[in-house]
Design a protein around this motif. Sequence first.
Motif, PDB file in Angstrom:
ATOM      1  N   LYS A 119      41.731  48.699  33.801  1.00 25.20           N
ATOM      2  CA  LYS A 119      43.148  48.319  33.880  1.00 25.20           C
ATOM      3  C   LYS A 119      43.804  48.883  35.137  1.00 25.20           C
ATOM      4  N   ALA A 120      43.485  50.131  35.482  1.00 20.59           N
ATOM      5  CA  ALA A 120      44.064  50.761  36.664  1.00 20.59           C
ATOM      6  C   ALA A 120      43.669  49.998  37.928  1.00 20.59           C
ATOM      7  N   LEU A 121      42.402  49.585  38.016  1.00 19.63           N
ATOM      8  CA  LEU A 121      41.954  48.838  39.186  1.00 19.63           C
ATOM      9  C   LEU A 121      42.685  47.496  39.290  1.00 19.63           C
ATOM     10  N   HIS A 122      42.890  46.841  38.168  1.00 16.67           N
ATOM     11  CA  HIS A 122      43.595  45.556  38.211  1.00 16.67           C
ATOM     12  C   HIS A 122      45.075  45.735  38.558  1.00 16.67           C
ATOM     13  N   ARG A 123      45.689  46.808  38.075  1.00 15.43           N
ATOM     14  CA  ARG A 123      47.097  47.065  38.438  1.00 15.43           C
ATOM     15  C   ARG A 123      47.212  47.370  39.934  1.00 15.43           C
ATOM     16  N   THR A 124      46.286  48.179  40.430  1.00 16.56           N
ATOM     17  CA  THR A 124      46.290  48.518  41.849  1.00 16.56           C
ATOM     18  C   THR A 124      46.066  47.276  42.696  1.00 16.56           C
ATOM     19  N   ARG A 125      45.148  46.423  42.261  1.00 11.55           N
ATOM     20  CA  ARG A 125      44.855  45.177  42.971  1.00 11.55           C
ATOM     21  C   ARG A 125      46.113  44.328  43.081  1.00 11.55           C
ATOM     22  N   PHE A 149      47.471  43.755  46.926  1.00 14.80           N
ATOM     23  CA  PHE A 149      47.326  42.396  47.449  1.00 14.80           C
ATOM     24  C   PHE A 149      48.454  41.471  46.997  1.00 14.80           C
ATOM     25  N   LYS A 150      49.635  42.026  46.821  1.00 18.30           N
ATOM     26  CA  LYS A 150      50.800  41.249  46.400  1.00 18.30           C
ATOM     27  C   LYS A 150      51.051  40.103  47.381  1.00 18.30           C
ATOM     28  N   ASP A 151      51.310  38.910  46.850  1.00 17.54           N
ATOM     29  CA  ASP A 151      51.586  37.705  47.651  1.00 17.54           C
ATOM     30  C   ASP A 151      50.388  37.235  48.483  1.00 17.54           C
ATOM     31  N   ASP A 152      49.188  37.687  48.174  1.00 18.37           N
ATOM     32  CA  ASP A 152      47.978  37.277  48.885  1.00 18.37           C
ATOM     33  C   ASP A 152      47.009  36.692  47.862  1.00 18.37           C
ATOM     34  N   HIS A 153      47.107  35.381  47.654  1.00 19.62           N
ATOM     35  CA  HIS A 153      46.315  34.726  46.609  1.00 19.62           C
ATOM     36  C   HIS A 153      44.814  34.930  46.810  1.00 19.62           C
ATOM     37  N   ALA A 154      44.338  34.786  48.035  1.00 14.79           N
ATOM     38  CA  ALA A 154      42.907  34.942  48.306  1.00 14.79           C
ATOM     39  C   ALA A 154      42.446  36.367  48.022  1.00 14.79           C
ATOM     40  N   GLY A 155      43.224  37.348  48.434  1.00 15.55           N
ATOM     41  CA  GLY A 155      42.886  38.747  48.183  1.00 15.55           C
ATOM     42  C   GLY A 155      42.895  39.089  46.708  1.00 15.55           C
ATOM     43  N   LEU A 156      43.902  38.595  46.005  1.00 16.07           N
ATOM     44  CA  LEU A 156      43.989  38.830  44.558  1.00 16.07           C
ATOM     45  C   LEU A 156      42.796  38.239  43.824  1.00 16.07           C
ATOM     46  N   THR A 157      42.434  37.028  44.191  1.00 19.52           N
ATOM     47  CA  THR A 157      41.317  36.358  43.531  1.00 19.52           C
ATOM     48  C   THR A 157      39.997  37.066  43.829  1.00 19.52           C
ATOM     49  N   ALA A 158      39.768  37.410  45.083  1.00 18.37           N
ATOM     50  CA  ALA A 158      38.521  38.063  45.475  1.00 18.37           C
ATOM     51  C   ALA A 158      38.358  39.418  44.782  1.00 18.37           C
ATOM     52  N   THR A 159      39.426  40.206  44.739  1.00 22.62           N
ATOM     53  CA  THR A 159      39.309  41.524  44.097  1.00 22.62           C
ATOM     54  C   THR A 159      39.160  41.394  42.585  1.00 22.62           C
ATOM     55  N   ARG A 160      39.843  40.430  41.980  1.00 20.72           N
ATOM     56  CA  ARG A 160      39.692  40.219  40.531  1.00 20.72           C
ATOM     57  C   ARG A 160      38.243  39.872  40.196  1.00 20.72           C
ATOM     58  N   LEU A 161      37.672  38.951  40.966  1.00 24.44           N
ATOM     59  CA  LEU A 161      36.288  38.547  40.721  1.00 24.44           C
ATOM     60  C   LEU A 161      35.314  39.711  40.924  1.00 24.44           C
ATOM     61  N   LYS A 162      35.534  40.508  41.956  1.00 28.76           N
ATOM     62  CA  LYS A 162      34.632  41.636  42.244  1.00 28.76           C
ATOM     63  C   LYS A 162      34.728  42.711  41.164  1.00 28.76           C
ATOM     64  N   ASN A 219      35.729  42.348  38.019  1.00 33.27           N
ATOM     65  CA  ASN A 219      35.142  41.819  36.788  1.00 33.27           C
ATOM     66  C   ASN A 219      33.616  41.746  36.879  1.00 33.27           C
ATOM     67  N   GLU A 220      33.095  41.354  38.040  1.00 32.59           N
ATOM     68  CA  GLU A 220      31.644  41.270  38.228  1.00 32.59           C
ATOM     69  C   GLU A 220      30.982  42.637  38.063  1.00 32.59           C
ATOM     70  N   GLU A 221      31.566  43.658  38.681  1.00 27.79           N
ATOM     71  CA  GLU A 221      30.977  45.004  38.610  1.00 27.79           C
ATOM     72  C   GLU A 221      31.007  45.551  37.184  1.00 27.79           C
ATOM     73  N   PHE A 222      32.096  45.325  36.479  1.00 31.61           N
ATOM     74  CA  PHE A 222      32.167  45.816  35.102  1.00 31.61           C
ATOM     75  C   PHE A 222      31.210  45.043  34.197  1.00 31.61           C
ATOM     76  N   ARG A 223      31.094  43.733  34.397  1.00 31.31           N
ATOM     77  CA  ARG A 223      30.152  42.934  33.587  1.00 31.31           C
ATOM     78  C   ARG A 223      28.714  43.340  33.858  1.00 31.31           C
ATOM     79  N   LYS A 224      28.419  43.599  35.123  1.00 26.93           N
ATOM     80  CA  LYS A 224      27.058  43.960  35.526  1.00 26.93           C
ATOM     81  C   LYS A 224      26.597  45.241  34.826  1.00 26.93           C
ATOM     82  N   ASN A 225      27.526  46.142  34.583  1.00 25.48           N
ATOM     83  CA  ASN A 225      27.173  47.443  34.006  1.00 25.48           C
ATOM     84  C   ASN A 225      27.609  47.597  32.556  1.00 25.48           C
ATOM     85  N   LYS A 226      27.962  46.512  31.884  1.00 25.92           N
ATOM     86  CA  LYS A 226      28.496  46.632  30.525  1.00 25.92           C
ATOM     87  C   LYS A 226      27.473  47.101  29.498  1.00 25.92           C
ATOM     88  N   ASN A 227      26.184  46.947  29.766  1.00 25.47           N
ATOM     89  CA  ASN A 227      25.153  47.367  28.818  1.00 25.47           C
ATOM     90  C   ASN A 227      24.573  48.737  29.133  1.00 25.47           C
TER      91      ASN A 227
END
Length: 104
Positions: A12-18, A22-35, A37-45
Amino acid sequence: MGTRVKVLKVFKALHRTRQDVFKDDHAGLTATRLKINEEFRKNKNEKSEENIQKMIKMGLDVDVVLKDAVLQMEHVTNDTLMLRPRESLLLENVPYCDKPRKKS
């Protein structure tokens, strides 16, 4: 506090910081959200408590780096960039002084 709760707090902290960095930067917001989520999913097990603690620490470090080191810039013209610093990055400029300050 349980490990699961700590992991969710870092997530949650990473998403709030993101959203702040990256306020008002759609590409930056999307890229960081995907990254994120990917890192947390990769290590969820992950089962090793030691590895989980290392990843929590790394997530907190990334949060600090995003807050303290990332600046937004916008192309104004071909050779001009406009810097948009966040309020938290603006520090008071204290000039260097040879004499030590008096403690009051």
